[in-house]
Design a protein around this motif. Structure first.
Motif, PDB file in Angstrom:
ATOM      1  N   LEU A 150      15.812  -6.336  -9.878  1.00 53.99           N
ATOM      2  CA  LEU A 150      14.931  -5.769  -8.868  1.00 53.99           C
ATOM      3  C   LEU A 150      13.775  -6.728  -8.649  1.00 53.99           C
ATOM      4  N   ILE A 151      13.591  -7.143  -7.401  1.00 52.62           N
ATOM      5  CA  ILE A 151      12.485  -8.020  -7.057  1.00 52.62           C
ATOM      6  C   ILE A 151      11.513  -7.234  -6.188  1.00 52.62           C
ATOM      7  N   LEU A 152      10.340  -6.991  -6.732  1.00 52.48           N
ATOM      8  CA  LEU A 152       9.271  -6.284  -6.024  1.00 52.48           C
ATOM      9  C   LEU A 152       8.311  -7.324  -5.474  1.00 52.48           C
ATOM     10  N   VAL A 153       8.096  -7.318  -4.174  1.00 50.32           N
ATOM     11  CA  VAL A 153       7.186  -8.286  -3.571  1.00 50.32           C
ATOM     12  C   VAL A 153       5.951  -7.547  -3.074  1.00 50.32           C
ATOM     13  N   ASP A 154       4.872  -7.676  -3.854  1.00 50.05           N
ATOM     14  CA  ASP A 154       3.597  -7.079  -3.472  1.00 50.05           C
ATOM     15  C   ASP A 154       2.991  -7.957  -2.390  1.00 50.05           C
TER      16      ASP A 154
ATOM     17  N   ASN B 100       0.808  -1.226   0.000  1.00 48.83           N
ATOM     18  CA  ASN B 100       0.000   0.000   0.000  1.00 48.83           C
ATOM     19  C   ASN B 100       0.846   1.283   0.000  1.00 48.83           C
ATOM     20  N   VAL B 101       1.712   1.378  -0.990  1.00 51.23           N
ATOM     21  CA  VAL B 101       2.589   2.554  -1.093  1.00 51.23           C
ATOM     22  C   VAL B 101       2.508   3.209  -2.471  1.00 51.23           C
ATOM     23  N   GLU B 102       1.331   3.143  -3.082  1.00 50.84           N
ATOM     24  CA  GLU B 102       1.207   3.675  -4.441  1.00 50.84           C
ATOM     25  C   GLU B 102       1.673   5.128  -4.542  1.00 50.84           C
ATOM     26  N   LYS B 103       1.562   5.883  -3.479  1.00 50.69           N
ATOM     27  CA  LYS B 103       1.956   7.296  -3.467  1.00 50.69           C
ATOM     28  C   LYS B 103       3.471   7.466  -3.622  1.00 50.69           C
ATOM     29  N   TYR B 104       4.249   6.502  -3.175  1.00 55.05           N
ATOM     30  CA  TYR B 104       5.712   6.613  -3.148  1.00 55.05           C
ATOM     31  C   TYR B 104       6.418   5.669  -4.121  1.00 55.05           C
ATOM     32  N   LEU B 105       5.730   4.659  -4.597  1.00 54.50           N
ATOM     33  CA  LEU B 105       6.376   3.558  -5.299  1.00 54.50           C
ATOM     34  C   LEU B 105       7.060   3.962  -6.589  1.00 54.50           C
ATOM     35  N   ASP B 106       6.442   4.815  -7.386  1.00 56.58           N
ATOM     36  CA  ASP B 106       7.101   5.259  -8.627  1.00 56.58           C
ATOM     37  C   ASP B 106       8.465   5.870  -8.336  1.00 56.58           C
ATOM     38  N   ASN B 107       8.531   6.761  -7.369  1.00 56.34           N
ATOM     39  CA  ASN B 107       9.809   7.410  -7.049  1.00 56.34           C
ATOM     40  C   ASN B 107      10.841   6.409  -6.561  1.00 56.34           C
ATOM     41  N   CYS B 108      10.406   5.447  -5.776  1.00 57.31           N
ATOM     42  CA  CYS B 108      11.318   4.419  -5.286  1.00 57.31           C
ATOM     43  C   CYS B 108      11.902   3.619  -6.447  1.00 57.31           C
ATOM     44  N   ILE B 109      11.032   3.108  -7.299  1.00 49.76           N
ATOM     45  CA  ILE B 109      11.482   2.269  -8.412  1.00 49.76           C
ATOM     46  C   ILE B 109      12.341   3.071  -9.379  1.00 49.76           C
ATOM     47  N   GLN B 110      11.947   4.295  -9.677  1.00 53.88           N
ATOM     48  CA  GLN B 110      12.733   5.112 -10.592  1.00 53.88           C
ATOM     49  C   GLN B 110      14.109   5.426 -10.020  1.00 53.88           C
ATOM     50  N   SER B 111      14.209   5.584  -8.708  1.00 57.31           N
ATOM     51  CA  SER B 111      15.521   5.843  -8.118  1.00 57.31           C
ATOM     52  C   SER B 111      16.443   4.636  -8.271  1.00 57.31           C
TER      53      SER B 111
ATOM     54  N   LYS C 102      -0.326  -3.208  -9.219  1.00 52.51           N
ATOM     55  CA  LYS C 102      -0.402  -2.852 -10.643  1.00 52.51           C
ATOM     56  C   LYS C 102       0.815  -2.044 -11.064  1.00 52.51           C
ATOM     57  N   ILE C 103       1.291  -1.165 -10.189  1.00 44.11           N
ATOM     58  CA  ILE C 103       2.491  -0.379 -10.488  1.00 44.11           C
ATOM     59  C   ILE C 103       3.697  -1.313 -10.625  1.00 44.11           C
ATOM     60  N   CYS C 104       3.804  -2.277  -9.726  1.00 44.10           N
ATOM     61  CA  CYS C 104       4.890  -3.265  -9.811  1.00 44.10           C
ATOM     62  C   CYS C 104       4.840  -4.008 -11.140  1.00 44.10           C
ATOM     63  N   ASP C 105       3.666  -4.474 -11.517  1.00 43.62           N
ATOM     64  CA  ASP C 105       3.506  -5.210 -12.776  1.00 43.62           C
ATOM     65  C   ASP C 105       3.868  -4.346 -13.979  1.00 43.62           C
ATOM     66  N   MET C 106       3.497  -3.073 -13.942  1.00 45.51           N
ATOM     67  CA  MET C 106       3.809  -2.174 -15.049  1.00 45.51           C
ATOM     68  C   MET C 106       5.319  -2.059 -15.245  1.00 45.51           C
ATOM     69  N   TYR C 107       6.053  -1.875 -14.152  1.00 44.30           N
ATOM     70  CA  TYR C 107       7.506  -1.759 -14.260  1.00 44.30           C
ATOM     71  C   TYR C 107       8.135  -3.076 -14.704  1.00 44.30           C
ATOM     72  N   ALA C 108       7.608  -4.191 -14.250  1.00 42.24           N
ATOM     73  CA  ALA C 108       8.134  -5.493 -14.659  1.00 42.24           C
ATOM     74  C   ALA C 108       7.943  -5.715 -16.163  1.00 42.24           C
ATOM     75  N   GLU C 109       6.857  -5.188 -16.708  1.00 38.66           N
ATOM     76  CA  GLU C 109       6.627  -5.289 -18.147  1.00 38.66           C
ATOM     77  C   GLU C 109       7.573  -4.399 -18.943  1.00 38.66           C
ATOM     78  N   LEU C 110       7.976  -3.276 -18.355  1.00 34.71           N
ATOM     79  CA  LEU C 110       8.833  -2.314 -19.047  1.00 34.71           C
ATOM     80  C   LEU C 110      10.317  -2.654 -18.987  1.00 34.71           C
ATOM     81  N   ASP C 111      10.743  -3.400 -17.968  1.00 30.49           N
ATOM     82  CA  ASP C 111      12.175  -3.651 -17.765  1.00 30.49           C
ATOM     83  C   ASP C 111      12.364  -5.118 -17.379  1.00 30.49           C
ATOM     84  N   SER C 112      13.095  -5.853 -18.191  1.00 32.92           N
ATOM     85  CA  SER C 112      13.274  -7.292 -17.960  1.00 32.92           C
ATOM     86  C   SER C 112      14.082  -7.603 -16.705  1.00 32.92           C
ATOM     87  N   ARG C 113      14.737  -6.612 -16.126  1.00 35.43           N
ATOM     88  CA  ARG C 113      15.495  -6.830 -14.888  1.00 35.43           C
ATOM     89  C   ARG C 113      14.589  -6.805 -13.657  1.00 35.43           C
ATOM     90  N   ILE C 114      13.321  -6.480 -13.853  1.00 34.96           N
ATOM     91  CA  ILE C 114      12.381  -6.343 -12.739  1.00 34.96           C
ATOM     92  C   ILE C 114      11.422  -7.529 -12.714  1.00 34.96           C
TER      93      ILE C 114
END
Length: 118
Positions: free
Chosen positions: A34-38, A12-23, A47-59
């Motif tokens: 990068l392993i994101l554990v929802d 439940n960190v949708e407000k901060y997650l983009d900035n975290c992942i982008q950093s 959904k944000i985690c899944d979006m980044y995983a689709e965009l970058d094969s390292r995630i």
């Protein structure tokens, strides 16, 4: 295999997650996974985690029931591939040179077993 495995427990960190992942994505050091554990998020964090995983094969995204931060970290530890492992909280951001600087220390002094950074 990546040199560095980065584990981020997510709840439940949708407000901060983009900035975290982008950093992490924009680190000067790029040989990582990068392993994101929802951990049972009820907001859009998963959904944000899944979006980044689709965009970058390292995630990679793992979805699990709400078992807590320790269980989320342990789940990720089951699949890491890196020589080194680091944890980032999902509401934090790291500076662009964080891993370049810290891995240089580990390369210079290989006997170090744990390195803490702000």
């Amino acid at each position: 295999m990546p040199i560095l495995s980065i584990i981020v427990p997510v709840y439940n960190v949708e407000k901060y997650l983009d900035n975290c992942i982008q950093s992490i994505i924009y680190q000067t050091f790029q040989d990582w996974e990068l392993i994101l554990v929802d951990d049972g998020s009820t907001d859009n964090s998963g959904k944000i985690c899944d979006m980044y995983a689709e965009l970058d094969s390292r995630i990679t995204t793992i979805h699990q029931d709400d078992l807590g931060q320790a269980a989320a970290r342990n789940r990720a530890l089951e699949i890491v591939k890196g020589k080194y492992i680091t944890f980032v909280d999902s509401d934090d951001e790291i500076t662009p040179n964080t891993y370049t600087e810290n891995l240089a220390i580990l390369d210079h002094i290989p006997s170090i077993e744990m390195l803490c950074y702000p």
